[in-house]
Design a protein around this motif. Sequence first.
Motif, PDB file in Angstrom:
ATOM      1  N   THR A 152      19.114 -15.772  84.218  1.00  0.00           N
ATOM      2  CA  THR A 152      17.857 -16.305  84.753  1.00  0.00           C
ATOM      3  C   THR A 152      17.702 -15.914  86.221  1.00  0.00           C
ATOM      4  N   PRO A 153      16.666 -15.121  86.533  1.00  0.00           N
ATOM      5  CA  PRO A 153      16.471 -14.779  87.946  1.00  0.00           C
ATOM      6  C   PRO A 153      15.829 -15.930  88.712  1.00  0.00           C
ATOM      7  N   ILE A 154      16.281 -16.118  89.944  1.00  0.00           N
ATOM      8  CA  ILE A 154      15.649 -17.076  90.860  1.00  0.00           C
ATOM      9  C   ILE A 154      14.924 -16.205  91.879  1.00  0.00           C
ATOM     10  N   ILE A 155      13.619 -16.050  91.707  1.00  0.00           N
ATOM     11  CA  ILE A 155      12.865 -15.079  92.503  1.00  0.00           C
ATOM     12  C   ILE A 155      12.370 -15.742  93.784  1.00  0.00           C
ATOM     13  N   CYS A 156      12.798 -15.188  94.931  1.00  0.00           N
ATOM     14  CA  CYS A 156      12.406 -15.761  96.220  1.00  0.00           C
ATOM     15  C   CYS A 156      11.195 -15.020  96.777  1.00  0.00           C
ATOM     16  N   VAL A 157      10.220 -15.795  97.216  1.00  0.00           N
ATOM     17  CA  VAL A 157       9.022 -15.212  97.842  1.00  0.00           C
ATOM     18  C   VAL A 157       8.654 -16.064  99.054  1.00  0.00           C
ATOM     19  N   GLY A 158       8.016 -15.433 100.034  1.00  0.00           N
ATOM     20  CA  GLY A 158       7.606 -16.229 101.191  1.00  0.00           C
ATOM     21  C   GLY A 158       7.039 -15.372 102.296  1.00  0.00           C
ATOM     22  N   GLU A 159       6.187 -16.004 103.096  1.00  0.00           N
ATOM     23  CA  GLU A 159       5.531 -15.274 104.182  1.00  0.00           C
ATOM     24  C   GLU A 159       6.368 -15.331 105.456  1.00  0.00           C
ATOM     25  N   LYS A 160       6.152 -14.322 106.296  1.00  0.00           N
ATOM     26  CA  LYS A 160       6.941 -14.182 107.522  1.00  0.00           C
ATOM     27  C   LYS A 160       6.490 -15.163 108.610  1.00  0.00           C
ATOM     28  N   THR A 161       5.174 -15.277 108.748  1.00  0.00           N
ATOM     29  CA  THR A 161       4.632 -16.022 109.896  1.00  0.00           C
ATOM     30  C   THR A 161       3.985 -17.318 109.461  1.00  0.00           C
ATOM     31  N   LYS A 162       4.291 -18.366 110.200  1.00  0.00           N
ATOM     32  CA  LYS A 162       3.677 -19.661 109.912  1.00  0.00           C
ATOM     33  C   LYS A 162       2.167 -19.556 110.130  1.00  0.00           C
ATOM     34  N   GLY A 163       1.418 -20.099 109.204  1.00  0.00           N
ATOM     35  CA  GLY A 163      -0.040 -20.118 109.373  1.00  0.00           C
ATOM     36  C   GLY A 163      -0.735 -18.919 108.767  1.00  0.00           C
ATOM     37  N   SER A 164       0.047 -17.917 108.283  1.00  0.00           N
ATOM     38  CA  SER A 164      -0.618 -16.780 107.647  1.00  0.00           C
ATOM     39  C   SER A 164      -1.083 -17.215 106.259  1.00  0.00           C
ATOM     40  N   ILE A 178      13.371 -20.624 107.146  1.00  0.00           N
ATOM     41  CA  ILE A 178      14.759 -20.431 106.694  1.00  0.00           C
ATOM     42  C   ILE A 178      15.703 -20.404 107.889  1.00  0.00           C
ATOM     43  N   GLY A 179      16.624 -21.346 107.879  1.00  0.00           N
ATOM     44  CA  GLY A 179      17.666 -21.379 108.902  1.00  0.00           C
ATOM     45  C   GLY A 179      17.178 -21.714 110.297  1.00  0.00           C
ATOM     46  N   THR A 180      15.939 -22.200 110.414  1.00  0.00           N
ATOM     47  CA  THR A 180      15.372 -22.450 111.741  1.00  0.00           C
ATOM     48  C   THR A 180      15.336 -23.938 112.082  1.00  0.00           C
ATOM     49  N   GLY A 181      15.533 -24.792 111.095  1.00  0.00           N
ATOM     50  CA  GLY A 181      15.385 -26.231 111.315  1.00  0.00           C
ATOM     51  C   GLY A 181      13.919 -26.650 111.280  1.00  0.00           C
ATOM     52  N   LYS A 182      13.010 -25.674 111.051  1.00  0.00           N
ATOM     53  CA  LYS A 182      11.565 -25.991 111.027  1.00  0.00           C
ATOM     54  C   LYS A 182      11.080 -25.969 109.587  1.00  0.00           C
ATOM     55  N   ASN A 183      11.420 -27.006 108.833  1.00  0.00           N
ATOM     56  CA  ASN A 183      11.025 -27.045 107.427  1.00  0.00           C
ATOM     57  C   ASN A 183       9.509 -27.156 107.285  1.00  0.00           C
ATOM     58  N   ALA A 184       9.004 -26.577 106.195  1.00  0.00           N
ATOM     59  CA  ALA A 184       7.547 -26.567 105.992  1.00  0.00           C
ATOM     60  C   ALA A 184       7.045 -27.937 105.559  1.00  0.00           C
ATOM     61  N   ASP A 185       5.800 -28.217 105.934  1.00  0.00           N
ATOM     62  CA  ASP A 185       5.166 -29.480 105.568  1.00  0.00           C
ATOM     63  C   ASP A 185       5.061 -29.584 104.031  1.00  0.00           C
ATOM     64  N   PRO A 186       5.563 -30.666 103.442  1.00  0.00           N
ATOM     65  CA  PRO A 186       5.570 -30.784 101.973  1.00  0.00           C
ATOM     66  C   PRO A 186       4.179 -30.663 101.342  1.00  0.00           C
ATOM     67  N   ALA A 187       3.143 -31.161 102.034  1.00  0.00           N
ATOM     68  CA  ALA A 187       1.785 -31.062 101.479  1.00  0.00           C
ATOM     69  C   ALA A 187       1.364 -29.591 101.420  1.00  0.00           C
ATOM     70  N   TYR A 188       1.744 -28.841 102.438  1.00  0.00           N
ATOM     71  CA  TYR A 188       1.425 -27.404 102.454  1.00  0.00           C
ATOM     72  C   TYR A 188       2.197 -26.679 101.345  1.00  0.00           C
ATOM     73  N   VAL A 189       3.475 -27.040 101.209  1.00  0.00           N
ATOM     74  CA  VAL A 189       4.306 -26.426 100.157  1.00  0.00           C
ATOM     75  C   VAL A 189       3.673 -26.699  98.789  1.00  0.00           C
ATOM     76  N   ALA A 190       3.228 -27.934  98.592  1.00  0.00           N
ATOM     77  CA  ALA A 190       2.619 -28.291  97.296  1.00  0.00           C
ATOM     78  C   ALA A 190       1.398 -27.422  97.021  1.00  0.00           C
ATOM     79  N   LYS A 191       0.638 -27.133  98.079  1.00  0.00           N
ATOM     80  CA  LYS A 191      -0.562 -26.296  97.924  1.00  0.00           C
ATOM     81  C   LYS A 191      -0.185 -24.871  97.509  1.00  0.00           C
ATOM     82  N   VAL A 192       0.840 -24.333  98.177  1.00  0.00           N
ATOM     83  CA  VAL A 192       1.270 -22.962  97.859  1.00  0.00           C
ATOM     84  C   VAL A 192       1.836 -22.922  96.431  1.00  0.00           C
ATOM     85  N   VAL A 193       2.638 -23.925  96.103  1.00  0.00           N
ATOM     86  CA  VAL A 193       3.248 -23.974  94.761  1.00  0.00           C
ATOM     87  C   VAL A 193       2.150 -23.993  93.687  1.00  0.00           C
ATOM     88  N   THR A 194       1.093 -24.747  93.939  1.00  0.00           N
ATOM     89  CA  THR A 194      -0.018 -24.823  92.980  1.00  0.00           C
ATOM     90  C   THR A 194      -0.653 -23.445  92.796  1.00  0.00           C
TER      91      THR A 194
END
Length: 253
Positions: A123-135, A169-185
């Motif tokens: 089972t692959p665990i596929i990682c995706v994500g943007e470089k810059t906050k707010g993009s 990642i590794g910055t201590g600046k975790n993303a806002d859960p509401a924003y994460v939920a939006k991206v996940v949707t």
Amino acid sequence: MKRSIIVGNWKMYATSIADAHILTTSIRNHVADIKDVEIILAPPTIWLSEIAQILKQSRKTRLAAQNMFYEPDGAYTGEISPLMIKEVADYVILGHSERREYFSETDLEVNEKVVAAIKAGITPIICVGEKTKGSTIGQPLKELQEALAGISKTHHKDILVAYEPIWAIGTGKNADPAYVAKVVTKLREVVSVHTPILYGGSVNSSNIASYADRPEIDGVLVGGASVRAAEFVKICKIWSETKSLQPRAKEVK
Ligand code: PEP
């Protein structure tokens, strides 16, 4: 019931077999009673066989490789094939941002690896994500579409997706859960209802409940905090307790 999954990506930590042993044993012993959460450890590949032995009796904890090559065998010095991974692990992390950045992995290579993993029954665990906050969410969306190119929807139940904004990642600046939920949707539109979608980026025991609170998020991929046994176990416990307070998600058909 929807799956709940926590992945511990050890990266290139636990640099001795003794450290890997202690970490695995401690996690195994303390997560045994945690309910309704699947735990996947992704240690450095060289420790996989040893750790598989330690986890042999554990039905709770599974193993993942952190990477693999897409060819099944051949003259590829230094590479590890899907067939080799399949002997010791059920999962493989693919397209992690550190691989894309430091090893120049392209979307095409990630796609070849995803195809090879599914073919080998991993089972692959596929990682995706943007470089810059707010993009815009264009980058994770495109990475996921390209990773899944040519893969039929019938296989979407055989994959996991991890939304990991690189800036978190590794910055201590975790993303806002509401924003994460939006991206996940949004990412969910590309995969099926059966595909677990996780969040990763500076998850710890202080912020884990805020992600578990969001029904859209099926789990987390933990990096730095996963090599501290007590902290990782605490993350798993809080996730499980928080989810247990929510109305049970219906079986997805
Ligand atoms: C990761 O390794 O994918 C990760 C999310 O790391 P961290 O939890 O340290 O941000």
